[in-house]
Design a protein around this motif. Structure first.
Motif, PDB file in Angstrom:
ATOM      1  N   ILE A  20       0.853  -1.183   0.000  1.00  0.00           N
ATOM      2  CA  ILE A  20       0.000   0.000   0.000  1.00  0.00           C
ATOM      3  C   ILE A  20       0.893   1.238   0.000  1.00  0.00           C
ATOM      4  O   ILE A  20       1.757   1.391   0.852  1.00  0.00           O
ATOM      5  N   PRO A  28      -5.265  -0.649  -1.090  1.00  0.00           N
ATOM      6  CA  PRO A  28      -5.474  -2.057  -0.749  1.00  0.00           C
ATOM      7  C   PRO A  28      -6.110  -2.884  -1.861  1.00  0.00           C
ATOM      8  O   PRO A  28      -5.826  -4.068  -1.988  1.00  0.00           O
ATOM      9  N   THR A  61       1.019  -1.617   5.220  1.00  0.00           N
ATOM     10  CA  THR A  61       0.436  -2.825   4.640  1.00  0.00           C
ATOM     11  C   THR A  61       0.306  -3.914   5.693  1.00  0.00           C
ATOM     12  O   THR A  61      -0.731  -4.588   5.777  1.00  0.00           O
TER      13      THR A  61
END
Length: 109
Positions: A20, A28, A61
């Motif tokens: 991300i 995402p 992430t």
């Protein structure tokens, strides 16, 4: 390939295809997080080891994935981060040194 070359892991892999990164326009939905969640929800996965770069994007992430998997019973872990073998302590940045202290292991075990 880096993980495979260690010969320390003998399980399945799930390649996200990126991390991300809002600055780069990657959210995402642009990487394979939903398919990972689906695999875990099938109930055959015992542990997910997050092995992403130790950058702001990698940490973001990791956090996002942990939230998406919070409703499951899967064990979630991240690879250790710390000082490389052969590095001098005085040249290690504060974030790496701090993580090394937080993720320390017992001596002699």
């Amino acid at each position: 390939m880096a993980v495979e070359n260690t010969q320390q892991y003998h399980g399945l892999y799930h390649v996200l295809g990126g991390i991300i990164s809002p600055m780069d326009g990657i959210g995402p939905n642009d990487i394979e997080i939903d398919s990972l969640v689906h695999r875990v929800e099938e109930g055959t996965i015992n542990e997910v080891i997050l092995a992403l770069s130790s950058t702001m994007e990698g940490d973001t992430t990791n956090f996002y994935i942990s939230r998406k998997l919070a409703h499951t019973e899967v064990k979630l872990s991240v690879i250790a981060r710390g000082i490389s073998v052969g590095d001098e302590l005085e040249y290690t940045d504060e974030v790496t040194l701090g993580r090394s202290i937080l993720n320390r292991t017992p001596f002699g075990k």
